[in-house]
Design a protein around this motif. Structure first.
Motif, PDB file in Angstrom:
ATOM      1  N   THR A  36       0.835  -1.200   0.000  1.00  0.00           N
ATOM      2  CA  THR A  36       0.000   0.000   0.000  1.00  0.00           C
ATOM      3  C   THR A  36       0.870   1.250   0.000  1.00  0.00           C
ATOM      4  N   ALA A  37       1.932   1.241   0.811  1.00  0.00           N
ATOM      5  CA  ALA A  37       2.846   2.383   0.819  1.00  0.00           C
ATOM      6  C   ALA A  37       3.489   2.558  -0.547  1.00  0.00           C
ATOM      7  N   GLY A  38       3.885   1.457  -1.188  1.00  0.00           N
ATOM      8  CA  GLY A  38       4.483   1.540  -2.512  1.00  0.00           C
ATOM      9  C   GLY A  38       3.514   2.062  -3.556  1.00  0.00           C
ATOM     10  N   ALA A  39       2.242   1.660  -3.445  1.00  0.00           N
ATOM     11  CA  ALA A  39       1.226   2.145  -4.379  1.00  0.00           C
ATOM     12  C   ALA A  39       1.011   3.646  -4.217  1.00  0.00           C
ATOM     13  N   LEU A  40       1.059   4.120  -2.983  1.00  0.00           N
ATOM     14  CA  LEU A  40       0.917   5.563  -2.736  1.00  0.00           C
ATOM     15  C   LEU A  40       2.079   6.338  -3.352  1.00  0.00           C
ATOM     16  N   VAL A  41       3.294   5.832  -3.167  1.00  0.00           N
ATOM     17  CA  VAL A  41       4.458   6.491  -3.764  1.00  0.00           C
ATOM     18  C   VAL A  41       4.328   6.497  -5.285  1.00  0.00           C
ATOM     19  N   ASP A  42       3.886   5.371  -5.842  1.00  0.00           N
ATOM     20  CA  ASP A  42       3.720   5.266  -7.290  1.00  0.00           C
ATOM     21  C   ASP A  42       2.672   6.252  -7.809  1.00  0.00           C
ATOM     22  N   ALA A  43       1.708   6.597  -6.950  1.00  0.00           N
ATOM     23  CA  ALA A  43       0.653   7.548  -7.328  1.00  0.00           C
ATOM     24  C   ALA A  43       1.066   9.000  -7.111  1.00  0.00           C
ATOM     25  N   GLY A  44       2.258   9.206  -6.513  1.00  0.00           N
ATOM     26  CA  GLY A  44       2.751  10.570  -6.373  1.00  0.00           C
ATOM     27  C   GLY A  44       2.902  11.095  -4.970  1.00  0.00           C
ATOM     28  N   VAL A  45       2.615  10.282  -3.936  1.00  0.00           N
ATOM     29  CA  VAL A  45       2.754  10.741  -2.553  1.00  0.00           C
ATOM     30  C   VAL A  45       4.220  10.584  -2.125  1.00  0.00           C
ATOM     31  N   PRO A  46       4.872  11.631  -1.656  1.00  0.00           N
ATOM     32  CA  PRO A  46       6.257  11.508  -1.189  1.00  0.00           C
ATOM     33  C   PRO A  46       6.357  10.574   0.017  1.00  0.00           C
ATOM     34  N   ARG A  47       7.452   9.831   0.107  1.00  0.00           N
ATOM     35  CA  ARG A  47       7.631   8.886   1.209  1.00  0.00           C
ATOM     36  C   ARG A  47       7.501   9.554   2.565  1.00  0.00           C
ATOM     37  N   GLU A  48       8.061  10.758   2.698  1.00  0.00           N
ATOM     38  CA  GLU A  48       8.085  11.417   4.003  1.00  0.00           C
ATOM     39  C   GLU A  48       6.701  11.836   4.473  1.00  0.00           C
ATOM     40  N   GLN A  49       5.689  11.743   3.609  1.00  0.00           N
ATOM     41  CA  GLN A  49       4.320  12.101   4.003  1.00  0.00           C
ATOM     42  C   GLN A  49       3.455  10.879   4.275  1.00  0.00           C
ATOM     43  N   ILE A  50       4.101   9.715   4.365  1.00  0.00           N
ATOM     44  CA  ILE A  50       3.394   8.471   4.667  1.00  0.00           C
ATOM     45  C   ILE A  50       3.817   7.994   6.045  1.00  0.00           C
ATOM     46  N   THR A  51       2.867   7.892   6.951  1.00  0.00           N
ATOM     47  CA  THR A  51       3.109   7.430   8.327  1.00  0.00           C
ATOM     48  C   THR A  51       2.497   6.053   8.494  1.00  0.00           C
ATOM     49  N   TYR A  52       3.236   5.168   9.133  1.00  0.00           N
ATOM     50  CA  TYR A  52       2.761   3.802   9.376  1.00  0.00           C
ATOM     51  C   TYR A  52       2.737   3.530  10.882  1.00  0.00           C
ATOM     52  N   HIS A  53       1.620   3.026  11.364  1.00  0.00           N
ATOM     53  CA  HIS A  53       1.507   2.603  12.766  1.00  0.00           C
ATOM     54  C   HIS A  53       0.859   1.220  12.821  1.00  0.00           C
ATOM     55  N   THR A  54       1.304   0.391  13.759  1.00  0.00           N
ATOM     56  CA  THR A  54       0.565  -0.826  14.087  1.00  0.00           C
ATOM     57  C   THR A  54      -0.525  -0.478  15.090  1.00  0.00           C
ATOM     58  N   ILE A  55      -1.499  -1.346  15.208  1.00  0.00           N
ATOM     59  CA  ILE A  55      -2.574  -1.109  16.173  1.00  0.00           C
ATOM     60  C   ILE A  55      -2.018  -1.095  17.593  1.00  0.00           C
ATOM     61  N   ASP A  56      -0.960  -1.868  17.836  1.00  0.00           N
ATOM     62  CA  ASP A  56      -0.338  -1.845  19.163  1.00  0.00           C
ATOM     63  C   ASP A  56       0.373  -0.527  19.421  1.00  0.00           C
ATOM     64  N   ASP A  57       0.926   0.113  18.366  1.00  0.00           N
ATOM     65  CA  ASP A  57       1.491   1.461  18.513  1.00  0.00           C
ATOM     66  C   ASP A  57       0.455   2.408  19.102  1.00  0.00           C
ATOM     67  N   LEU A  58      -0.747   2.369  18.548  1.00  0.00           N
ATOM     68  CA  LEU A  58      -1.801   3.283  18.980  1.00  0.00           C
ATOM     69  C   LEU A  58      -2.270   2.966  20.387  1.00  0.00           C
ATOM     70  N   ARG A  59      -2.304   1.686  20.730  1.00  0.00           N
ATOM     71  CA  ARG A  59      -2.708   1.312  22.092  1.00  0.00           C
ATOM     72  C   ARG A  59      -1.685   1.804  23.113  1.00  0.00           C
ATOM     73  N   ASP A  60      -0.407   1.755  22.724  1.00  0.00           N
ATOM     74  CA  ASP A  60       0.661   2.073  23.663  1.00  0.00           C
ATOM     75  C   ASP A  60       0.884   3.570  23.844  1.00  0.00           C
ATOM     76  N   ASP A  61       0.491   4.363  22.860  1.00  0.00           N
ATOM     77  CA  ASP A  61       0.775   5.797  22.915  1.00  0.00           C
ATOM     78  C   ASP A  61      -0.399   6.565  22.326  1.00  0.00           C
ATOM     79  N   ASN A  62      -1.217   7.170  23.183  1.00  0.00           N
ATOM     80  CA  ASN A  62      -2.387   7.918  22.717  1.00  0.00           C
ATOM     81  C   ASN A  62      -2.004   9.081  21.810  1.00  0.00           C
ATOM     82  N   GLY A  63      -0.777   9.594  21.965  1.00  0.00           N
ATOM     83  CA  GLY A  63      -0.346  10.709  21.143  1.00  0.00           C
ATOM     84  C   GLY A  63      -0.308  10.367  19.658  1.00  0.00           C
ATOM     85  N   ARG A  64      -0.158   9.084  19.343  1.00  0.00           N
ATOM     86  CA  ARG A  64      -0.084   8.680  17.940  1.00  0.00           C
ATOM     87  C   ARG A  64      -1.447   8.766  17.242  1.00  0.00           C
TER      88      ARG A  64
END
Length: 598
Positions: A36-64
């Motif tokens: 999915t990240a590769g498809a976004l880049v292929d469509a023109g989205v710069p890598r630095e504007q793509i954020t990836y989180h796991t569901i456990d990331d969100l559980r562990d840190d509400n700030g995310r």
């Protein structure tokens, strides 16, 4: 809101996947977020504007959660079509998936195997239903293709199309960067690799045929993906996203050994310092229908993989009635023959004589076998009766009595999904047989699993690089990276996040106990000493009282301490096949002497 791909901010949330031929619960990362990240880049989205989180990331840190709320596009990927129990992460529950879209202020897209249906919980004996879960867009095709088209068309164009292999060739490389945002990166992360998807067969309960007939990638496409992932710090890989690894590069049924050689040899060439190269699915019907080509393919895999590999066999049921009513592919005897073939061609242990050395017992090499089958059994299928449980137990006893090895036995209850033949029956049979299922499962664990585990990993077996994950009851638990990795309990509470070599000392039903290898007798705790076979608390007390020792010979104990222990300054007993894990050799050398690399 911006619709220009060059200024678009995107957050991908990974709720984890578990499918018949695809896994993505940590320490695994599935193909979905990467493609999915590769498809976004292929469509023109710069890598630095793509954020990836796991569901456990969100559980562990509400700030995310701010990354979910503030993104112009929030994409959820996940879904469980096979129930399981997990150590490294907890798959997202339906209520959490709904919360994501409620929190998101931008456009929302949902995809992955969740498109096949959602139950009340992620467990077996469940009916499921299609549910959009309040998302703006739900990808009934491939989520990566939907993301690409949606972004390219200014967040308005959307389709349920399936991607093709040429797109995956590009997207797999372009999206490899996202692994660096995974919380397990780089030391405890294994990348799931797709060689094909879809299935030539139509078992009644399985969602894999819903992807269509097998569509194989080329070897160089997969190798290019490994090359990109390796550039981003990944050193552990599993060829798990396929219904049958033996069919790779063929017509969906017959093996193609040359294609397997190109695939495995190419991976070794671009990632010479890899730590793990495992697989998942191998269809036993391929082995019985094409025995000679299958043997050649299995030998190629065992020459290139790393020890402890497992080829999951979909027997599903040893009951001929259940086999007939659910379009299952092999009989119990045919599956037994397939187990024999894998044992003969790939059940050897690094460091031993492949032709004549024993594969278990006191004289066997002290590493896990290169490749063993794993047996999948599914309950709640059409035609299941009381006799079904006895058929399955008889098959498993035959395995044990014949002296064969299987790495693990996976017993689960069916989940029913729309589009499969089981959708009409649902989980009714599984619920009706729930109590018998529980009793039978306990009997298998007690009568089969423990004895098989002792055969596969006898006392003294050395497991390198066990990652320490959690504490419980005064012990530290960890696993190696790999397919169906053994859960290892070590006495005492050690620092988590580290790795340690472990020598196996005892066995449970699905896990082992071990001590750090080599165990320093001059520093070992009482709990560590008493874990060593043959040392009780009295002998351990004597060892402690008489410390320090200059050599193992000075220890007055009638046991083989050399398999487990050493003393200050004395080298440990050599473990054939353990090798130099710091300096990996190249592909050509490894192919000649695989035992030296692992």
């Amino acid at each position: 809101m911006t619709t220009d791909p060059a200024t678009l901010s995107v957050t991908i949330v990974d709720g984890y996947v578990d499918e018949p031929a695809h896994f993505g619960v940590p320490p695994y990362i599935s193909t979905y977020p990467r493609y999915t990240a590769g498809a976004l880049v292929d469509a023109g989205v710069p890598r630095e504007q793509i954020t990836y989180h796991t569901i456990d990331d969100l559980r562990d840190d509400n700030g995310r959660w701010a990354d979910v709320a503030d993104a112009d596009l929030m994409i959820y990927v996940g879904g469980m079509t096979v129930p399981g129990k997990y150590v490294g992460g907890t798959p997202a529950e339906p209520d959490e998936v709904r919360r994501l879209t409620w929190e998101a202020d931008g456009t929302t897209l949902l995809g992955g195997p969740i498109r096949f249906g959602v139950g009340e919980e992620n467990k077996g004996a469940e009916e499921t239903e299609r549910d959009d879960l309040d998302y703006d867009f739900v990808a009934k095709g491939d989520v990566e293709a939907a993301a690409h088209d949606l972004v390219r068309e200014g967040l308005e164009g959307f389709s349920d199309r399936m991607r093709d292999n040429e797109e995956i060739r590009r997207w797999a490389r372009e999206g490899a960067f996202v692994v660096e945002q995974h919380p397990n990166h780089p030391d405890y992360l294994i990348a799931e690799l797709e060689t094909s998807r879809g299935c030539a067969y139509r078992c009644s309960f399985c969602t894999e045929p819903l992807y269509g007939d097998p569509a194989f990638r080329t070897a160089d496409s997969v190798v290019d993906e490994v090359d990109a992932l390796s550039d981003h710090g990944v050193r552990d890989f599993r060829l798990g996203r396929q219904a049958d690894i033996l069919a790779f590069g063929g017509d969906g049924e017959a093996p193609n050994p040359d294609a397997l050689r190109d695939l495995y040899g190419g991976i070794r060439e671009v990632a010479p310092d890899l730590r793990t190269l495992h697989l998942d699915n191998m269809n036993p019907v391929t082995i019985t229908d094409y025995p000679e080509k299958s043997r050649e393919g299995i030998r190629i895999i065992a020459e290139h993989n790393t020890p402890g590999d497992t080829a999951a066999f979909g027997l599903e049921s040893a009951d001929p009635v259940v086999q007939e009513e659910n379009n299952l592919l092999v009989s119990a005897e045919e599956c037994l023959e397939a187990v024999r073939v894998v044992n003969e061609e790939a059940g050897w242990r690094p460091g031993g004589d492949r032709e004549s050395a024993p594969n278990f017992g006191a004289d066997a090499s002290r590493r896990l076998p290169k490749l063993l089958p794993g047996i999948n059994l599914v309950h709640g299928l059409e035609g299941e009766r009381s006799e079904t449980f006895e058929h399955n137990k008889r098959f498993l006893r035959d395995l044990l009595d014949e002296g064969l090895m299987v790495r693990r036995i996976n017993i689960r209850q069916v989940m029913a999904f729309e589009g499969t033949e089981m959708s009409e029956t649902g989980a009714e049979i599984a619920r009706d047989h729930k109590q018998q299922f529980k009793r039978y499962k306990r009997e298998v664990r007690e009568e089969i699993d423990n004895a098989m585990l002792r055969r596969v990993a006898p006392p003294g077996t050395v497991l390198p690089d066990v990652h320490l994950e959690y504490h419980q009851d005064g012990k530290t638990f960890g696993r190696q990276l790999g397919t169906y990795a053994l859960l290892v309990a070590i006495p005492g509470e050690r620092e988590l996040g580290r790795t340690v070599d472990v020598a196996v000392t005892d066995h449970g039903y699905r896990s082992v106990t071990g001590v750090p290898y080599p165990l320093d007798l001059n520093a070992a705790s009482m709990d560590e000493l008493t874990a060593v076979p043959g040392i009780g608390r009295s002998t351990a007390g004597d060892v402690v009282v008489n410390r320090p020792y200059d050599s193992l010979d000075a220890v007055e104990a009638d046991i083989d301490l050399g398999r487990f222990a050493t003393v200050d300054g004395e080298p440990p007993a050599p473990v054939p096949g353990l090798g130099d894990r710091e300096g990996r050799v190249g592909t050509a050398d490894w192919t000649e002497t695989p035992e030296a690399d692992d």
